[in-house]
Motif scaffolding. Sequence first.
Motif, PDB file in Angstrom:
ATOM      1  N   ILE A 117      73.522  17.749  18.231  1.00 33.42           N
ATOM      2  CA  ILE A 117      72.765  18.142  19.397  1.00 33.42           C
ATOM      3  C   ILE A 117      72.130  19.372  19.439  1.00 33.42           C
ATOM      4  CG2 ILE A 117      74.136  16.353  21.101  1.00 33.42           C
ATOM      5  CD1 ILE A 117      75.767  18.327  21.925  1.00 33.42           C
ATOM      6  N   CYS A 118      71.052  19.405  19.946  1.00 36.67           N
ATOM      7  CA  CYS A 118      70.335  20.922  20.224  1.00 36.67           C
ATOM      8  C   CYS A 118      69.512  21.183  21.685  1.00 36.67           C
ATOM      9  CB  CYS A 118      69.233  20.930  19.163  1.00 36.67           C
ATOM     10  SG  CYS A 118      68.505  22.561  18.954  1.00 36.67           S
ATOM     11  N   ASP A 119      69.740  22.345  22.177  1.00 31.31           N
ATOM     12  CA  ASP A 119      69.185  22.385  23.548  1.00 31.31           C
ATOM     13  C   ASP A 119      67.481  22.768  23.453  1.00 31.31           C
ATOM     14  OD1 ASP A 119      71.520  22.509  24.656  1.00 31.31           O
ATOM     15  OD2 ASP A 119      71.631  24.926  24.589  1.00 31.31           O
ATOM     16  N   THR A 120      67.056  22.870  22.274  1.00 34.06           N
ATOM     17  CA  THR A 120      65.673  23.028  22.033  1.00 34.06           C
ATOM     18  C   THR A 120      65.051  21.674  21.267  1.00 34.06           C
ATOM     19  OG1 THR A 120      65.870  24.292  19.925  1.00 34.06           O
ATOM     20  CG2 THR A 120      65.759  25.409  22.146  1.00 34.06           C
ATOM     21  N   THR A 121      63.821  21.824  21.100  1.00 34.29           N
ATOM     22  CA  THR A 121      63.237  20.657  20.449  1.00 34.29           C
ATOM     23  C   THR A 121      62.937  21.043  18.995  1.00 34.29           C
ATOM     24  OG1 THR A 121      61.762  20.201  22.634  1.00 34.29           O
ATOM     25  CG2 THR A 121      60.910  18.948  20.113  1.00 34.29           C
ATOM     26  N   VAL A 122      63.402  19.953  18.014  1.00 31.35           N
ATOM     27  CA  VAL A 122      63.612  20.236  16.668  1.00 31.35           C
ATOM     28  C   VAL A 122      62.951  19.173  16.036  1.00 31.35           C
ATOM     29  CG1 VAL A 122      65.543  21.777  16.512  1.00 31.35           C
ATOM     30  CG2 VAL A 122      65.949  19.287  16.232  1.00 31.35           C
ATOM     31  N   GLY A 123      62.077  19.325  14.890  1.00 27.96           N
ATOM     32  CA  GLY A 123      61.704  18.297  13.986  1.00 27.96           C
ATOM     33  C   GLY A 123      62.202  18.013  12.808  1.00 27.96           C
ATOM     34  N   VAL A 124      61.879  16.835  12.034  1.00 29.19           N
ATOM     35  CA  VAL A 124      62.410  16.632  10.744  1.00 29.19           C
ATOM     36  C   VAL A 124      61.928  17.933   9.988  1.00 29.19           C
ATOM     37  CG1 VAL A 124      61.958  15.081   8.853  1.00 29.19           C
ATOM     38  CG2 VAL A 124      62.381  14.181  11.117  1.00 29.19           C
ATOM     39  N   GLY A 125      62.666  18.372   8.914  1.00 25.48           N
ATOM     40  CA  GLY A 125      62.393  19.341   8.204  1.00 25.48           C
ATOM     41  C   GLY A 125      62.634  20.693   8.550  1.00 25.48           C
ATOM     42  N   ASP A 126      62.964  20.849   9.885  1.00 26.88           N
ATOM     43  CA  ASP A 126      63.338  22.093  10.550  1.00 26.88           C
ATOM     44  C   ASP A 126      64.547  22.602  10.222  1.00 26.88           C
ATOM     45  OD1 ASP A 126      61.030  22.435  11.977  1.00 26.88           O
ATOM     46  OD2 ASP A 126      61.958  21.756  13.939  1.00 26.88           O
ATOM     47  N   ARG A 127      64.847  24.090   9.940  1.00 27.59           N
ATOM     48  CA  ARG A 127      66.179  24.620   9.557  1.00 27.59           C
ATOM     49  C   ARG A 127      66.900  24.824  11.077  1.00 27.59           C
ATOM     50  NH1 ARG A 127      67.774  23.655   4.788  1.00 27.59           N
ATOM     51  NH2 ARG A 127      68.735  25.664   4.472  1.00 27.59           N
ATOM     52  N   VAL A 128      68.108  24.391  10.874  1.00 20.20           N
ATOM     53  CA  VAL A 128      69.048  24.660  11.976  1.00 20.20           C
ATOM     54  C   VAL A 128      70.569  25.322  11.577  1.00 20.20           C
ATOM     55  CG1 VAL A 128      67.947  22.777  13.686  1.00 20.20           C
ATOM     56  CG2 VAL A 128      70.101  22.279  12.265  1.00 20.20           C
ATOM     57  N   SER A 129      71.011  26.222  12.477  1.00 23.38           N
ATOM     58  CA  SER A 129      72.394  26.767  12.230  1.00 23.38           C
ATOM     59  C   SER A 129      73.373  26.118  13.239  1.00 23.38           C
ATOM     60  CB  SER A 129      72.203  28.379  12.652  1.00 23.38           C
ATOM     61  OG  SER A 129      71.202  28.739  11.515  1.00 23.38           O
ATOM     62  N   VAL A 130      74.396  26.139  12.697  1.00 23.52           N
ATOM     63  CA  VAL A 130      75.578  25.590  13.450  1.00 23.52           C
ATOM     64  C   VAL A 130      76.198  26.737  14.508  1.00 23.52           C
ATOM     65  CG1 VAL A 130      78.130  24.619  13.514  1.00 23.52           C
ATOM     66  CG2 VAL A 130      76.309  23.882  11.653  1.00 23.52           C
ATOM     67  N   VAL A 131      76.211  26.186  15.618  1.00 22.45           N
ATOM     68  CA  VAL A 131      76.803  27.315  16.613  1.00 22.45           C
ATOM     69  C   VAL A 131      78.132  26.762  17.258  1.00 22.45           C
ATOM     70  CG1 VAL A 131      74.458  28.500  17.116  1.00 22.45           C
ATOM     71  CG2 VAL A 131      75.205  26.332  18.580  1.00 22.45           C
ATOM     72  N   ASP A 132      78.155  25.444  17.224  1.00 24.47           N
ATOM     73  CA  ASP A 132      79.526  24.924  17.661  1.00 24.47           C
ATOM     74  C   ASP A 132      79.577  23.711  17.267  1.00 24.47           C
ATOM     75  OD1 ASP A 132      82.024  24.742  19.413  1.00 24.47           O
ATOM     76  OD2 ASP A 132      80.909  24.785  21.240  1.00 24.47           O
ATOM     77  N   ILE A 133      80.805  22.915  17.567  1.00 22.30           N
ATOM     78  CA  ILE A 133      81.257  21.880  17.341  1.00 22.30           C
ATOM     79  C   ILE A 133      81.907  21.088  18.334  1.00 22.30           C
ATOM     80  CG2 ILE A 133      82.613  20.121  15.507  1.00 22.30           C
ATOM     81  CD1 ILE A 133      82.509  22.403  13.558  1.00 22.30           C
ATOM     82  N   SER A 134      81.440  20.036  18.846  1.00 22.44           N
ATOM     83  CA  SER A 134      81.895  19.279  19.990  1.00 22.44           C
ATOM     84  C   SER A 134      82.353  17.773  19.383  1.00 22.44           C
ATOM     85  CB  SER A 134      80.709  19.079  20.937  1.00 22.44           C
ATOM     86  OG  SER A 134      81.150  18.325  22.029  1.00 22.44           O
ATOM     87  N   GLY A 135      83.632  17.464  19.220  1.00 26.92           N
ATOM     88  CA  GLY A 135      84.125  16.476  18.690  1.00 26.92           C
ATOM     89  C   GLY A 135      83.679  16.001  17.164  1.00 26.92           C
ATOM     90  N   ASN A 136      82.807  15.037  17.327  1.00 26.31           N
ATOM     91  CA  ASN A 136      82.342  14.674  15.739  1.00 26.31           C
ATOM     92  C   ASN A 136      80.936  14.929  15.640  1.00 26.31           C
ATOM     93  OD1 ASN A 136      84.936  13.818  14.672  1.00 26.31           O
ATOM     94  ND2 ASN A 136      84.279  11.926  15.348  1.00 26.31           N
ATOM     95  N   THR A 137      80.542  15.817  16.505  1.00 25.09           N
ATOM     96  CA  THR A 137      79.047  16.221  16.750  1.00 25.09           C
ATOM     97  C   THR A 137      78.928  17.974  16.575  1.00 25.09           C
ATOM     98  OG1 THR A 137      78.517  14.539  17.827  1.00 25.09           O
ATOM     99  CG2 THR A 137      76.854  16.060  18.044  1.00 25.09           C
ATOM    100  N   LEU A 138      77.866  18.408  15.754  1.00 25.13           N
ATOM    101  CA  LEU A 138      77.612  19.687  15.584  1.00 25.13           C
ATOM    102  C   LEU A 138      76.284  20.014  16.663  1.00 25.13           C
ATOM    103  CD1 LEU A 138      77.044  20.129  11.998  1.00 25.13           C
ATOM    104  CD2 LEU A 138      79.027  20.172  13.150  1.00 25.13           C
ATOM    105  N   VAL A 139      76.780  21.279  17.329  1.00 24.79           N
ATOM    106  CA  VAL A 139      75.688  22.033  18.219  1.00 24.79           C
ATOM    107  C   VAL A 139      75.045  22.878  17.362  1.00 24.79           C
ATOM    108  CG1 VAL A 139      75.447  23.279  20.562  1.00 24.79           C
ATOM    109  CG2 VAL A 139      77.484  21.461  20.227  1.00 24.79           C
TER     110      VAL A 139
END
Length: 88
Positions: free
Chosen positions: A62-84
């Motif tokens: 999940i992410c607070d901002t809009t991301v598209g396919v191919g974008d690079r993202v960094s892990v800021v937290d883990i919520s259950g089995n989902t990365l933030v």
Amino acid sequence: MNLGNFRFKYIRPKMTDRTKAGISREAAIGETGQVIRQPGQGSRGMVRFTTPLLGAEEWPFICDTTVGVGDRVSVVDISGNTLVVRKR
């Protein structure tokens, strides 16, 4: 039964684990991956890492901002089995 004559030797495998399967939550934060499926309304996106993170190469996110396919993202937290994640 007398075990006094037995000797045990611990043998460590020569091949080291090159994945990040055993790392902790704190060590996962900051890892960078690439979006392979954009999140939609009511569904999570998918991110892929070059080196498996916590035992898997692909993770829902999940992410607070809009991301598209191919974008690079960094892990800021883990919520259950989902990365933030946050867009880089």
